[in-house]
Design a protein around this motif. Structure first.
Motif, short mmCIF file in Angstrom:
data_model
loop_
_atom_site.label_atom_id
_atom_site.label_comp_id
_atom_site.label_asym_id
_atom_site.label_seq_id
_atom_site.Cartn_x
_atom_site.Cartn_y
_atom_site.Cartn_z
N UNK A 217 2.24 11.47 -19.65
CA UNK A 217 2.22 10.65 -18.45
C UNK A 217 0.86 9.96 -18.28
N UNK A 218 -0.22 10.71 -18.53
CA UNK A 218 -1.56 10.12 -18.44
C UNK A 218 -1.73 9.00 -19.46
N UNK A 219 -1.21 9.23 -20.66
CA UNK A 219 -1.30 8.21 -21.72
C UNK A 219 -0.54 6.95 -21.32
N UNK A 220 0.65 7.13 -20.74
CA UNK A 220 1.44 5.98 -20.29
C UNK A 220 0.68 5.21 -19.23
N UNK A 221 0.16 5.92 -18.26
CA UNK A 221 -0.52 5.27 -17.14
C UNK A 221 -1.72 4.46 -17.62
N UNK A 222 -2.52 5.05 -18.49
CA UNK A 222 -3.75 4.39 -18.95
C UNK A 222 -3.45 3.25 -19.91
N UNK A 223 -2.57 3.49 -20.87
CA UNK A 223 -2.40 2.53 -21.96
C UNK A 223 -1.36 1.44 -21.66
N UNK A 224 -0.29 1.80 -20.97
CA UNK A 224 0.72 0.78 -20.71
C UNK A 224 0.18 -0.28 -19.76
N UNK A 225 -0.64 0.14 -18.80
CA UNK A 225 -1.16 -0.78 -17.80
C UNK A 225 -2.56 -1.26 -18.12
N UNK A 226 -3.06 -0.88 -19.29
CA UNK A 226 -4.43 -1.21 -19.64
C UNK A 226 -4.63 -2.71 -19.81
N UNK A 227 -3.57 -3.42 -20.27
CA UNK A 227 -3.68 -4.86 -20.51
C UNK A 227 -3.05 -5.67 -19.38
N UNK B 79 1.03 4.88 -9.86
CA UNK B 79 1.61 3.60 -10.29
C UNK B 79 1.78 2.66 -9.10
N UNK B 80 2.35 3.19 -8.03
CA UNK B 80 2.62 2.34 -6.86
C UNK B 80 1.34 1.90 -6.16
N UNK B 81 0.47 2.84 -5.88
CA UNK B 81 -0.69 2.55 -5.05
C UNK B 81 -1.76 1.77 -5.81
N UNK B 82 -1.91 2.03 -7.09
CA UNK B 82 -3.02 1.44 -7.85
C UNK B 82 -2.57 0.27 -8.71
N UNK B 83 -1.33 0.30 -9.18
CA UNK B 83 -0.88 -0.74 -10.11
C UNK B 83 0.07 -1.76 -9.47
N UNK B 84 1.09 -1.27 -8.78
CA UNK B 84 2.13 -2.18 -8.31
C UNK B 84 1.69 -2.99 -7.09
#
Length: 418
Positions: A143-153, A199-204
């Motif tokens: 989950x940490x890997x998804x959060x960092x890497x999927x949204x990294x770009x 995901x919601x609070x920081x990314x979306x």
């Protein structure tokens, strides 16, 4: 021993394949068939990892195998329009070709687009299947890997097509995880809720204003569908800040400017989310009451305008208008459980409807459903609210409300008598 040694040798060679496959993918040389074989190997390693370690003394890092699949997802090309694919066509050459050649090129392009989309879906399903076999520590690491890497770009200064691509991957992956990941124990459930919160609070939330700037309906619907899937899930309960998040996004959607077809699609997902929020998170409702009141005022206004008989000139438009009225009626009916919070706000919603309804002819097929919602609002009004409506409305609206209220008392109001 010789068989085991031979098996270990083959396994070690296979261990190197993910790196080779990633390299091939970067040069656009992958095929769907080879992707399926590759993902089958990875899932087998994850599934049989404990046995391979215990019986064959082989080191299987299941987290790294999951990360490899996520890296595949990042490299795959897909957008909301399924455009832009694995090869670049030289447009100058295509222009000089005859119509048959151009048609063949377009056919090849469409085929590659379909293969690209299929590869993306296959990889997504493989990631979910793999995560369902991880223990708690491995699950958290992935989950940490998804959060960092999927949204990294997720760079908002990038080209619109690139941004759409990244946002689409974000929404689609999270929606797939929310629906299909098996949260069999409390610890994994808590970690997944924490992941969704980030995901919601920081990314979306920051991404939403860029979605509006892009003016991409499919991307907006993808986000609204993600919200609906999460708030309606029975596998976990979301914290208050996530419950409030959809209302904050709804308040910024300029659906008053949408044409009827676009509005009906957006309104359907909004009403479904609100309905689920009212059912599942009623204990957290007070924090959302003000935002919901404002949202409902806008929905009543727009839904009344889009029920104009003169505008519903096709069977499709009429069907969509009826379904939109039903969705709104469902939400207004649920407000009966929150009479204390809405008794003073309901008159304003009723006023919004009767004022608009005096200006346009509402289609006879839509009107009964809209009125049913208004009857439910009248039912939660107190005496002062009803008196206020009889006095403060303008002449035309006052006459319309008098007729609606008479029908309410005659046909709708509960009297306790058989």
């Amino acid at each position: 021993d010789s068989k085991l040694s031979f098996f270990k040798h083959i396994f070690e060679r296979c261990q190197k394949l993910p790196k080779k496959y990633l390299k091939a993918l970067k040069h656009n040389k992958q095929e769907v068939k080879s992707l399926v074989y590759h993902l089958d190997f990875i899932r087998s390693c994850i599934y049989f990892g404990p046995k391979l370690g215990a019986n064959c003394d082989l080191n299987v890092n299941r987290v790294k195998y999951c990360q490899n699949q996520i890296e595949l997802l990042l490299l795959q090309v897909t957008t909301t329009k399924c455009m832009q694919t694995l090869e670049t066509i030289d447009q100058a050459e295509v222009t000089n070709e005859n119509d048959d050649t151009t048609f063949q090129v377009e056919q090849q392009q469409q085929q590659k687009e379909l293969e690209s989309k299929k590869s993306f879906e296959i990889t997504l399903q493989s990631i979910v299947s793999s995560m369902n076999h991880l223990d708690q520590s491995e699950f958290v690491s992935v989950l940490d890997f998804i959060y960092v890497n999927l949204f990294n770009d997720l760079t908002y200064a990038s080209e619109p097509d690139t941004l759409k691509n990244n946002l689409y991957k974000l929404f689609h992956l999270v929606a797939t995880l929310a629906c299909q990941v098996e949260l069999s124990n409390q610890a994994n459930r808590a970690e997944f809720v924490s992941f969704l919160e980030r995901v919601f609070m920081i990314r979306i939330q920051p991404a939403f204003e860029f979605i509006l700037e892009l003016n991409d309906l499919k991307l907006l619907l993808s986000l609204l569908n993600l919200q609906h899937l999460i708030v309606s899930s029975s596998k976990y309960s979301m914290p208050s800040q996530i419950v409030i998040s959809p209302f904050q996004i709804f308040s910024l959607i300029p659906f008053e400017t949408y044409d009827s077809s676009t509005y009906f699609q957006v309104q359907q997902l909004i009403c479904k989310s609100v309905s689920n929020l009212l059912m599942k998170y009623s204990n957290k409702f007070k924090k959302c009451a003000a935002m919901l009141s404002s949202l409902l005022m806008r929905l009543v206004n727009k839904s009344t305008w889009t029920s104009n008989q003169n505008e519903l000139d096709s069977a499709l438009k009429l069907d969509m208008a009826i379904r939109a009225a039903q969705d709104l009626d469902r939400v207004l009916t649920q407000l009966a459980d929150f009479k204390k919070d809405f008794s003073k706000l309901a008159p304003y919603l009723i006023s919004e409807y009767v004022t608009r309804a005096t200006l346009i002819p509402i289609h006879p097929a839509v009107k009964p459903t809209l009125l049913n919602g208004i009857y439910n609002l009248i039912a939660i009004c107190d005496v002062h609210g009803i008196s206020q409506l009889h006095v403060c409305l303008n002449t035309g609206a006052k006459e319309l409300f008098r007729g609606i209220y008479a029908d309410y008392e005659k046909y709708f109001k509960y009297t306790g008598k058989a």
